[in-house]
Design an enzyme around this catalytic site. Structure first.
Site, short mmCIF file in Angstrom:
data_model
loop_
_atom_site.label_atom_id
_atom_site.label_comp_id
_atom_site.label_asym_id
_atom_site.label_seq_id
_atom_site.Cartn_x
_atom_site.Cartn_y
_atom_site.Cartn_z
N GLU A 1 0.89 -1.16 0.00
CA GLU A 1 0.00 0.00 0.00
C GLU A 1 0.92 1.20 0.00
O GLU A 1 1.42 1.64 1.03
CB GLU A 1 -0.90 -0.06 1.24
CG GLU A 1 -2.20 0.68 1.06
CD GLU A 1 -2.14 2.07 1.63
OE1 GLU A 1 -1.88 3.00 0.83
OE2 GLU A 1 -2.33 2.22 2.84
N CYS B 1 -2.52 8.57 2.95
CA CYS B 1 -2.27 8.02 1.61
C CYS B 1 -3.41 8.42 0.69
O CYS B 1 -3.23 8.52 -0.51
CB CYS B 1 -2.20 6.50 1.64
SG CYS B 1 -0.89 5.92 2.67
C1 UN1 Z 1 -3.34 5.59 4.92
O1 UN1 Z 1 -3.26 6.79 4.79
O2 UN1 Z 1 -2.35 4.86 4.93
O3 UN1 Z 1 -9.05 6.11 3.95
C2 UN1 Z 1 -4.58 4.89 5.17
C3 UN1 Z 1 -8.52 6.65 4.91
C4 UN1 Z 1 -8.15 5.79 6.09
C5 UN1 Z 1 -6.89 5.07 5.89
C6 UN1 Z 1 -5.80 5.76 5.21
N1 UN1 Z 1 -9.18 4.85 6.38
O4 UN1 Z 1 -8.27 7.82 4.96
#
Ligand code: UN1
Length: 513
Positions: A267, A301
């Site tokens: 990821e 992310c």
């Molecule tokens: C991340 O930033 O690694 O969708 C995950 C979202 C969260 C997770 C983000 N549930 O913003």
């Protein structure tokens, strides 16, 4: 122990108290210095686990796996249920630690723990639903079925920005699937990981008190750097590594895992966009964009980084957006009302400034983006979120900069904007704001967004755990959390059973001896 001498900051003292309250054990040392992004103060100094210690941890986890895989899945689910209960009990303390170590605002620190609780609930239900199929066979008196078995030690490498939730998406599934876990948290956020390890031990103690069998070594936390990460990635006893972080990290991890045919859930970077169409509900769009682009100080992310606005609504939306950028409360994340906390460290600040300079050079007009001074937090790197109007998608716009920068561009043609939307190397999350069902459906169709997540009238961030989480292209391709992501944490066997007295062969083969 943590830095509790006379010179320790208030944040360090609070951190030490929280860790003590949770029963976390820290190995003091000099190698890893943990700072709070809130004011830059040192929270703790820890020893670093090297390759040998990591290998030893894998050995313990491997031994634990051999026992744990024999425990019936619904019983394994009971341990995860207790983990969820302990997380509920310690939600305030752990959420606060997340805020102290990562600089998340209070509601986001607590939200991160809520995400952990939610995935525990999901995994408990899953522990009675690890179904395989029964498949019609072409041979008489035969039965064909598939069975899902535990896979082994699962390596989890997590990033600073979701220091505990991402672990839980992996670990809650891994545990009910009959696996053990070796966790290498980000070197920037080992304290929350050690707190989670202590909370997990409480769940294990309760499980044992109920008569459950849980071996030692089900969860091993290695606080280390590159050497420990490499030891985890290269160890043949670890059949699956789930790694969250930059694309650069993924490029190092992916080929090493491939070399030994291990599974990878990667990821990595996102460069998430939203398209605002002529029919969009602009009030809703404004709120959706503001949270997705500025929330978590742009360090998800899934943060919104590119905004394509139809020229017919540009002048109605963008000035309002700029106003929101100008009025959002930046400050100490522990204070009520703050919406944008600090960047994780100086490096993040420097990278943000470099991206803004590159954007200006490419013809962009920057609003915001400067360092903000927060009284009492002078050592922290706070910034005004930046909105950058770009003439086209070029330069830093096609890269992920882990900071609150929103590049805004005009579009006029729907097909062209879909093309531009997909014309970046990353493919994590995406969204469209429209009330035109044709546009909405096209965006989520095979010819629309090429991302792992495609939303309508919601920003790209803040995904629920019930869905599978992950993305395409340079985002890495793995899926974590909900839906049928659990299948990546098990090995599938296909079983054919002959309950007859003859031996008919498949493919019509005759082989009479
Ligand atoms: C991340 O930033 O690694 O969708 C995950 C979202 C969260 C997770 C983000 N549930 O913003």
């Amino acid at each position: 122990m943590t830095d509790t001498d006379q010179t320790a900051s208030g944040l360090a003292r609070e951190t030490a108290l929280l860790l003590e309250g949770l029963g976390a054990s820290l190995k003091a040392g000099d190698a890893i210095v943990v700072r709070s992004p809130i004011d830059g103060s040192v929270l703790a100094r820890l020893a670093e686990a090297g390759a040998d210690e990591t290998t030893a941890a894998i050995g313990r986890a491997d031994a634990a796996f051999r026992d744990w895989r024999r425990v019936p899945a619904p019983k394994r689910g009971e341990l995860v249920r207790l983990l969820g209960e302990e997380l509920r009990i310690h939600k305030a303390a752990l959420g606060r630690l997340v805020s102290l170590e990562v600089g998340k605002i209070t509601s986001e620190g607590l939200g991160e723990v809520q995400e952990m609780i939610d995935i525990c609930d999901f995994a408990v239900g899953l522990s009675r639903q690890l179904y395989g199929l029964t498949i019609a066979t072409e041979r008489p008196n035969h039965r064909m079925m598939e069975t899902w078995h535990p896979i082994g030690v699962v390596g989890v490498i997590s990033a600073f920005n979701f220091p505990v939730a991402v672990w839980s998406w992996n670990a809650a599934l891994a545990f009910v699937c009959g696996n053990s876990v070796v966790w290498k948290p980000s070197e920037k956020t080992p304290l929350t990981a050690l707190a989670v390890a202590a909370i997990f031990e409480r769940a294990v103690a309760r499980f044992r008190a109920e008569g459950g069998t849980a071996p030692d070594g089900l969860l091993e936390v290695v606080v280390g750097g590159r050497a420990s990460g490499e030891a985890l990635v290269d160890d043949p006893r670890v059949p699956l590594v789930s790694a969250t972080g930059s694309t650069v990290m993924g490029r190092a991890v992916g080929p090493r895992l491939a070399k030994r045919f291990a599974r990878a859930i990667l990821e990595l970077g996102g460069n998430n966009a939203a398209i605002v169409c002529p029919s969009a509900d602009l009030d809703l769009t404004l709120r959706g964009v503001a949270f997705a682009a500025m929330g978590t100080a742009g360090q998800r992310c899934t943060t919104l980084r590119r905004l394509f606005v139809h020229y017919s609504v540009y002048d109605r939306l963008v000035p309002r957006l700029k106003k929101a950028y100008g009025s959002v409360k930046i400050g100490n994340p522990l204070e009520v009302g703050t919406l944008v906390g600090p960047l994780i460290d100086e490096r993040a600040f420097t990278a943000m400034q470099a991206a803004l300079a590159a954007a200006t050079k490419a013809g962009g007009t920057v609003t915001g983006g400067a360092r903000a001074t927060v009284a009492g937090c002078e050592g922290g790197f706070y910034v005004a979120p930046a909105l950058v109007e770009m003439p086209e998608q070029c330069g830093p716009v096609v890269e992920e900069t882990f900071a609150p920068i929103l590049y805004v561009m005009r579009y006029s043609d729907f097909d062209e904007v879909i093309r531009l939307h997909n014309a970046v190397p990353q493919g994590l999350s995406s969204s469209i704001f429209t009330t035109d069902m044709r546009e909405a459906e096209r965006f989520v169709s095979a010819e629309g967004s090429d991302c792992g997540i495609a939303n309508v009238n919601i920003g790209p961030s803040g995904a629920e755990i019930g869905g599978a989480f992950g993305g395409e292209k340079e985002t890495g391709g793995g899926r974590e959390a909900g839906s049928d992501s659990w299948k990546a944490y098990m090995r599938r066997t296909t079983n054919t059973v002959n309950y007859g007295t003859t031996l008919p062969l498949a493919q019509g083969v005759v082989f009479d001896v």
